[in-house]
Motif scaffolding. Structure first.
Motif, PDB file in Angstrom:
ATOM      1  N   SER A 159      -6.727  -2.291  -7.747  1.00  0.00           N
ATOM      2  CA  SER A 159      -6.111  -3.556  -8.094  1.00  0.00           C
ATOM      3  C   SER A 159      -5.019  -3.589  -8.882  1.00  0.00           C
ATOM      4  CB  SER A 159      -7.063  -4.637  -8.513  1.00  0.00           C
ATOM      5  OG  SER A 159      -7.589  -4.281  -9.516  1.00  0.00           O
ATOM      6  N   GLN A 160      -4.954  -2.790 -10.148  1.00  0.00           N
ATOM      7  CA  GLN A 160      -3.739  -2.687 -11.167  1.00  0.00           C
ATOM      8  C   GLN A 160      -2.600  -2.056 -10.565  1.00  0.00           C
ATOM      9  OE1 GLN A 160      -3.930  -4.637 -13.760  1.00  0.00           O
ATOM     10  NE2 GLN A 160      -6.083  -5.152 -12.825  1.00  0.00           N
ATOM     11  N   ALA A 161      -2.914  -1.152  -9.479  1.00  0.00           N
ATOM     12  CA  ALA A 161      -1.657  -0.465  -9.017  1.00  0.00           C
ATOM     13  C   ALA A 161      -1.238  -1.410  -7.889  1.00  0.00           C
ATOM     14  CB  ALA A 161      -2.198   1.069  -8.579  1.00  0.00           C
ATOM     15  N   ARG A 162      -1.975  -2.002  -7.249  1.00  0.00           N
ATOM     16  CA  ARG A 162      -1.728  -2.856  -6.072  1.00  0.00           C
ATOM     17  C   ARG A 162      -0.816  -3.961  -6.425  1.00  0.00           C
ATOM     18  NH1 ARG A 162      -1.389  -0.225  -1.560  1.00  0.00           N
ATOM     19  NH2 ARG A 162      -3.825   0.146  -0.833  1.00  0.00           N
ATOM     20  N   ILE A 163      -1.509  -4.930  -7.448  1.00  0.00           N
ATOM     21  CA  ILE A 163      -0.753  -6.095  -7.679  1.00  0.00           C
ATOM     22  C   ILE A 163       0.795  -6.062  -7.903  1.00  0.00           C
ATOM     23  CG2 ILE A 163      -0.500  -7.844  -9.520  1.00  0.00           C
ATOM     24  CD1 ILE A 163      -3.941  -7.438  -9.886  1.00  0.00           C
ATOM     25  N   PRO A 164       1.307  -5.292  -8.574  1.00  0.00           N
ATOM     26  CA  PRO A 164       2.840  -5.331  -8.402  1.00  0.00           C
ATOM     27  C   PRO A 164       3.385  -5.308  -7.063  1.00  0.00           C
ATOM     28  CG  PRO A 164       2.087  -3.813 -10.345  1.00  0.00           C
ATOM     29  CD  PRO A 164       0.902  -4.177  -9.426  1.00  0.00           C
ATOM     30  N   GLU A 165       2.745  -4.296  -6.440  1.00  0.00           N
ATOM     31  CA  GLU A 165       3.547  -4.033  -5.083  1.00  0.00           C
ATOM     32  C   GLU A 165       3.265  -5.541  -4.067  1.00  0.00           C
ATOM     33  OE1 GLU A 165       2.111  -1.517  -0.853  1.00  0.00           O
ATOM     34  OE2 GLU A 165       0.997  -1.149  -2.993  1.00  0.00           O
ATOM     35  N   LEU A 166       2.044  -5.976  -4.405  1.00  0.00           N
ATOM     36  CA  LEU A 166       1.846  -7.469  -3.481  1.00  0.00           C
ATOM     37  C   LEU A 166       2.882  -8.360  -4.171  1.00  0.00           C
ATOM     38  CD1 LEU A 166      -1.927  -7.294  -3.411  1.00  0.00           C
ATOM     39  CD2 LEU A 166      -0.455  -6.707  -1.537  1.00  0.00           C
TER      40      LEU A 166
END
Length: 292
Positions: A71-78
């Motif tokens: 989640s921590q890596a994915r949130i900025p992408e989303l």
């Protein structure tokens, strides 16, 4: 202060929080199906699990994995995708997103980035269990999954023992017996509970009784399925001690309970409950522990 007008900017990206069935696929709403078809991307807790749902409703929208481990890596992408104008739907494996998954962090990131967060109503295991439990539906307190470590579990249940509200817990089948035993130990065997199993599915079942009875049931039954536990709130008040004793220092109250036959830790627990204090406060006072 900030005001969100969810649909005032139709060309901007949005985050849709889409509930999915907790068992019965017929509990999927028309709006949820349409939303999953219309968005640009679905952020799913388990893409393989969600794909079965998408296939059933003939939804071809692309998925991206979004779970506690990435989640921590994915949130900025989303967030970047939504800032570029894409609409994203977040789903959990079952029920409301953001309850027992990392969706809350995504919601906070979207709010900080001025991205509209749009919730859809739908299936929820806790509320479904509560309204059929027979226990008081309001006020209620939703806890979810209890801590796994024994010490953390004991501390949490000691704190919840005095709550007057009906309490909602979630539990996995392999932990159910130990959780029921811990509830009986810390809340008392006479406390009423409803064990709700396989909600909305073919083998839906409600086991109603006190904790002592339900612990016995758990030792005689093969535990299978997903569970929601609805536990009666406490009927005791903080005036459990008589007025004379309640006016005494905490240490004297503990010693009085010990004179009545209680073990030290149980006496500390009773004094904490009677005075509306955390157990650790009474423990430190009795043992004369000072913290800087």
């Amino acid at each position: 202060m900030d005001t969100q007008k969810s649909f005032s900017q139709p060309d901007a990206g949005h985050l849709y929080l889409v509930p999915t069935p907790i068992g019965n696929l017929e509990d999927m709403t028309y709006r949820a199906v349409r939303t999953l078809k219309d968005v640009d991307l679905i952020a799913a807790e388990d893409t393989r699990h969600t794909q079965q749902l998408l296939n059933h409703f003939e939804i071809s929208t692309h998925q991206i994995s979004f779970h506690e481990h990435n989640s921590q890596a994915r949130i900025p992408e989303l967030v970047a995708k939504m800032q570029a104008g894409q609409d994203i739907a977040q789903v959990s494996d079952a029920g409301m997103p953001s309850i027992s998954d990392p969706g809350h962090d995504l919601v906070m990131a979207c709010i900080a980035a001025k991205i509209a967060v749009i919730p859809l109503p739908g299936a929820n295991a806790g509320m479904t269990a509560l309204i059929a439990s027979g226990l008081s539906p309001q006020p209620f307190y939703f806890w979810g999954f209890l801590p796994r470590k024994k010490g953390d579990l004991a501390t949490t249940l000691d704190e919840l023992a005095d709550f007057p509200e009906t309490i909602i817990f979630y539990e996995a089948p392999h932990r159910l017996k130990k959780t029921l035993q811990a509830l009986a130990k810390h809340l008392g065997g006479e406390r009423q509970i409803v064990v709700c199993r396989e909600l909305t599915k073919k083998f839906e079942e409600f086991i109603r009784g006190d904790l002592k009875q339900v612990v016995q049931w758990s030792t005689e039954t093969e535990i299978r399925g997903e569970f929601v536990l609805i536990v009666e709130g406490s009927h005791e008040t903080h005036a459990e001690l008589d007025n004379d004793l309640a006016a005494q220092p905490l240490r004297v109250q503990v010693e009085t309970w010990m004179e009545r036959g209680e073990r030290t830790n149980d006496a500390i627990k009773k004094v904490a409950k009677a005075n509306g204090l955390k157990r650790q406060v009474v423990y430190d006072d009795y043992h004369q522990i000072t913290k800087e």
